[in-house]
Design an enzyme around this catalytic site. Structure first.
Site, short mmCIF file in Angstrom:
data_model
loop_
_atom_site.label_atom_id
_atom_site.label_comp_id
_atom_site.label_asym_id
_atom_site.label_seq_id
_atom_site.Cartn_x
_atom_site.Cartn_y
_atom_site.Cartn_z
N ASP A 545 44.31 31.22 26.61
CA ASP A 545 44.86 32.07 25.57
C ASP A 545 44.46 31.58 24.19
O ASP A 545 43.99 30.47 24.02
CB ASP A 545 46.38 32.09 25.69
CG ASP A 545 46.99 33.31 25.03
OD1 ASP A 545 46.61 33.59 23.90
OD2 ASP A 545 47.82 33.95 25.66
N ASP A 624 41.16 46.91 49.53
CA ASP A 624 40.19 47.98 49.31
C ASP A 624 40.67 49.31 49.86
O ASP A 624 40.22 49.78 50.91
CB ASP A 624 38.86 47.61 49.95
CG ASP A 624 38.21 46.43 49.27
OD1 ASP A 624 38.70 46.02 48.21
OD2 ASP A 624 37.20 45.91 49.80
N HIS A 682 41.57 50.06 39.43
CA HIS A 682 40.37 49.34 39.88
C HIS A 682 39.48 50.31 40.64
O HIS A 682 39.96 51.27 41.24
CB HIS A 682 40.79 48.16 40.76
CG HIS A 682 39.66 47.26 41.13
ND1 HIS A 682 38.59 47.02 40.29
CD2 HIS A 682 39.43 46.51 42.25
CE1 HIS A 682 37.77 46.16 40.87
NE2 HIS A 682 38.25 45.85 42.06
#
Length: 957
Positions: A545, A624, A682
């Site tokens: 970060d 998937d 995604h």
């Protein structure tokens, strides 16, 4: 240099899995073993009830535990006789009792009888502090041919000697809760030494498994009494309530398989095992609550749910007339190490299970927001364009993900300097908006002598070995690749050290290298006549970060997998550890990221491969999936099942990883995905681009609204993640977890609860005009966007709106929100809060808010704010429920509450009095949602401006 590294936001993604190196190849059933092709499963399924070969002998109390010898029936009259190689030897049984009514049963070979090797016991899953909760048994009661021990104030455990059986029952009564071997199906194949001429090998699709110790499987039956349904044992793309797999009238079915595999483009409504395995099952029934059973075993497992009447011809007369659900558990290897959880409520069982395997990790705040991912964003220009388009269309997001294509020749921890010549500057631009970048690294290590990781791992002997003792050599994205033996703690520690600033800088002098989320397919290759199918993509990345070195992660796994006779540390065969292999990668990477941040900041770990205990290390996604309505539908029970088995932080790829969703499907997926605990879009690289602004203005607006809803509810979600972190109770819950006596909820997996306050119903059919929504309980429900009131305990037929999926707030609850729209959650930190109070029939409501710094471990030392809001008798009160222990760390917030909305208030108030300030504030009629086009008829206390961390009351006048 250090400044550049602090500005770099990368994420570590661990994925274990290798399959065919093709762009999109759908799941083919014939490529994977079925039960008949798996000898241990075939043998066990052919076993008849009552064939158990063992009886209990020499039952006694030793070191506070019940112990016994299990002797083969044929020689239990002479327990001291010799045993040759052809006979079953005695086994050792122990019963251990722990706090909170947890019973543990262990059965293993007797080490005094010199077995060929020690059978594998899964390490590092049970919390190190859990054994300290063991109760020292003082008394062993005899009852007929049984031994009885204390379990808790309401329950006792019973070992029946002959026929062998272990069960839990209510104390002083005959009602059973859970039993093992009631049907006499227990079998334990013991390790053997091969004699000359014996053939032990097994073959499947060209690969030979040498089986050096012969068959070593274990099987037994487990019965859940007074159960209406059983749930759990992920991961399967199937209904929440597990369907029978054997029995009269049951359609021919495979057992539920637990064997971590990369089953890309998997099908729905199937018992076939997917990416992770948790051998934990929960039963629930209306009459006597909830119970659970967990088998700590990481070998392949097959589990049958047996339909009523399956044993009608067995001739066994069970000692109980209670209704029950029978199940049959089969494993290739390991030992019996099982846990019985008595509940009695759903939340009790989950809490008991996570007291053994660990509570879910507390995520960083940004990780609970929206993630944008694709395999792959092409280059820096592509990244900059996607980022700017989110701002242009007023859509917030927190994380932008890259995939493996960012690397230099699939050498993980590197960058392709043609496509990404200035990664530091690229990520500084994202960090300036409070956003993060995820890149990925895989754990299969390229066998290249110039590659520092391979060179060192090879020299140290850190790779998994093949059956001949050589480094296991497989084929994956980089080509010839090997795999670290993460079962070895020394190797896990070595891997963890690779994430230190010093080691990273030494390997990649210009910058911290990235990692990958989606190494997908690896092809089979031929070596010495054998087809070897490889496992273990460790898609890893590191997240650092801008303000401090934060590191995060992700994992996954793949029959297309490492050979079962491959060898790990101490001669452990891969068959014994297969389902936990990704778990150890997950653990080591998480530990490394914590060390990298000097122990200050929480890692974020996302994984496809998981095992019991994975919840301690991060999040999971369902792998998937495909862009179709059935896959959208099955995502809900998959996520709910993960939550029931400890993994609260989970989600499915929004839109479907494979294929090209039509706009309506994509919008509906965003609308329900906004309520997943892990919210990420995604897509596969062969799919069309599908960023939210590519489907026309109206669809962009609908997706924007869905994402805005998630950001608005982030305070509520973060509070629920803290609840999961302390109790194990999941963020997303089946309806029956909140309404355990309502039978209409038991098999409902189209709707789910987010915490105890929100009910969400998905839309799973295209162009549907109406849908039915069951709203449980006696109290009313309020539509989340319009505020309309609906009666509880009724199924409502609702008109379907394109604007949202049906979502409701339960009467009697208070939900905290943040209503100002920003670019990312980081920019919302100091924004004021809104409280939405949904009053019940008694004009009461309660809710909670948890706040900490959103990133560090300081909350573990008490640096947090935890408030309970109670509305009763026309007065809202803020109460402190945080610990007041001396010396606790402090955390403060200047945030105020700027709006309070009352739903269901029976009067027409004009003003409100704030105490202790003794000030009056206005009450007006306002909108439920600031940007909503719907009415503004809700009682609103505007700008009470009370501190979120303070003690105060607001009295409605």
């Amino acid at each position: 240099m250090k400044t550049q590294m602090r500005n770099l936001s990368l994420l570590l993604l661990l994925l274990l899995g290798c399959s065919h190196l093709s762009s999109v190849v759908s799941w083919k059933k014939d490529e994977f073993r079925n039960c008949n092709q798996t000898p241990f499963c075939k043998r066990a399924r052919n076993r008849k009830p009552g064939t158990c070969a063992f009886v209990a002998h020499n039952v006694t109390l030793l070191d506070g535990e019940l112990t016994a010898k299990l002797l083969p029936k044929e020689n239990h009259e002479n327990p001291d006789q010799d045993h040759d190689q052809g006979q079953s030897k005695p086994l050792i049984l122990s019963l251990l009792v722990y706090q909170d009514g947890i019973l543990r049963l262990k059965i293993d070979e007797d080490p005094k009888l010199d077995p060929p090797k020690k059978r594998f016991e899964v390490p590092d899953v049970i919390l190190p502090e859990f054994p300290q909760k063991k109760l020292w048994l003082q008394k062993l009661s005899k009852e007929d041919d049984s031994s009885v021990v204390y379990l808790s104030d309401g329950y006792e455990a019973v070992l029946r000697h002959e026929p062998l059986e272990v069960y839990v029952r209510e104390k002083g009564g005959k009602r059973r809760v859970i039993s093992l071997n009631s049907h006499g199906l227990f079998d334990f194949e013991q390790l053997k030494v091969k004699k000359e001429g014996e053939e032990w090998e097994e073959r499947f699709r060209g690969h030979t498994d040498m089986r050096p110790y012969g068959s070593q499987s274990i099987s037994f039956d487990v019965s859940f009494y007074d159960a209406d349904f059983v749930y759990g044992i992920p991961e399967h793309a199937s209904s929440l309530a597990l369907k029978p797999t054997r029995g009269p009238g049951v359609e021919e079915s495979e057992p539920y398989r637990l064997f971590n595999l990369d089953v890309f483009e998997y099908i729905h409504d199937s018992p076939f095992g997917l990416y992770g395995s948790i051998p934990f099952m929960i039963s629930h029934g209306k009459s006597h609550g909830t119970s659970g059973f967990f088998w700590l075993n990481s070998a392949e497992m097959q589990i049958d749910v047996l339909g009523s009447g399956w044993d009608a011809e067995s001739g066994i007369s069970l000692p109980s007339s209670q209704n029950r659900i029978d199940t049959f558990w089969m494993s290739e290897a390991g030992i019996v190490d099982t846990f019985f959880f008595v509940g009695p409520g759903p939340k009790d069982v989950v809490s008991q299970y996570t007291s053994v395997t660990g509570r879910p990790a507390m995520p960083q705040l940004f990780a609970t927001a929206y993630h944008q991912c694709r395999w792959n964003y092409r280059d820096e220009e592509d990244v900059e364009n996607v980022d700017s388009k989110f701002d242009e269309h007023d859509i917030p997001y927190d994380v932008l993900w890259l995939d493996i294509e960012h690397t230099d020749g699939k050498r993980y921890f590197t960058w392709d300097r043609v496509l990404f010549p200035h990664p530091e500057e690229m990520q500084r631009k994202l960090a300036a908006k409070g956003r993060h970048m995820v890149t990925i690294v895989d754990p299969h290590i390229k066998r290249d002598e110039s590659y520092f990781l391979h060179k060192e791992a090879s020299q140290k002997g850190y790779y998994v070995k093949d059956a001949a003792g050589n480094d296991f050599d497989g084929w994956c994205w980089p080509g010839s690749s090997s795999y670290l033996d993460m079962v070895n703690p020394e190797i896990r520690s070595w891997w963890a050290e690779k994430f230190s600033v010093e080691n990273y800088v030494g390997s990649t002098p210009s910058l911290l290298r990235g990692l990958d989320p989606q190494s997908k397919r690896c092809k089979a290759f031929t070596l010495s006549g054998f087809h070897l199918f490889l496992v273990a993509f460790l898609y890893s990345s590191v997240c650092v970060d801008t303000s401090s070195r934060l590191i995060y992660v992700v994992p996954q796994l793949v029959e297309v997998t490492m050979p079962r006779d491959a060898l790990h540390q101490g001669g452990v065969e891969h068959r014994e550890v297969h389902n936990a292999y990704g778990y150890y990668f997950h653990m080591a990477t998480s530990d490394g990221l914590v060390k990298r941040g000097d122990g200050k900041d929480r890692p974020f770990v996302l994984s496809r491969a998981f095992f019991a205990g994975s919840q301690r290390y991060g999040a999971v996604w369902t792998g998937d999936n495909t862009a179709d309505w059935d896959q959208l539908r099955v995502s809900v029970p998959m996520i709910l099942t993960l939550g029931l088995t400890g993994i609260s932080f989970s989600g499915a790829d929004v839109g479907g990883f494979f294929g090209n969703p039509e706009p309506e499907l994509l919008v509906r997926w965003y609308q329900i995905g906004a309520y997943y605990p892990f919210f990420r879009a995604h897509a596969h690289h062969d799919t069309k681009r599908r960023e939210p602004w590519l489907f026309g203005e109206r669809n962009t607006e609908l997706i924007r609204d869905a994402i805005h809803m998630r950001y608005m509810l982030l305070p509520y979600f973060y509070t629920l993640f803290r609840e999961a972190n302390t109790s194990g109770v999941p963020v997303a819950r089946p309806l029956w977890m909140e309404f355990p006596s309502d039978e209409a909820t038991f098999s409902n997996d189209e709707a789910f609860m987010v915490g105890n306050s929100l009910l969400v119903q998905g839309i799973y059919t295209e162009r549907v005009k109406h849908t039915s929504v069951y709203l449980p309980g006696k109290e009313s429900w309020y539509d989340l966007k319009a505020g309309a009131v609906y009666k509880g305990g009724v199924t409502h037929k609702l008109e379907v709106s394109e604007e949202c999926v049906p979502a409701f707030q339960k009467a009697g609850t208070i939900i905290p929100r943040k209503d100002r729209f920003r670019r990312s959650s980081t920019q919302m930190v100091n924004d004021p809060y809104t409280l939405v109070i949904a009053l019940n029939s008694s004009q009461k409501a309660e809710g909670e808010l948890y706040v900490d710094d959103g990133k560090s471990f300081s909350f573990e030392q008490g640096a947090y704010i935890h408030r309970r809001f109670v509305f009763s008798d026309g007065k809202l009160t803020s109460l402190n429920v945080a610990s007041n222990a001396p010396g606790r760390a402090q955390f403060s917030s200047e945030c105020l509450i700027e709006r309070i909305i009352l739903l269901g208030h029976s009067a027409g108030p004009k003003t409100a009095l704030v105490e202790p300030e003794n000030k009056n504030v206005e009450i007006e009629m306002g909108p439920l949602l600031l940007k909503s086009k719907r009415g503004s008829g809700f009682i609103t206390i505007r700008k009470p401006n009370v501190p979120v961390a303070g003690d105060w009351t607001i009295k409605i006048l």
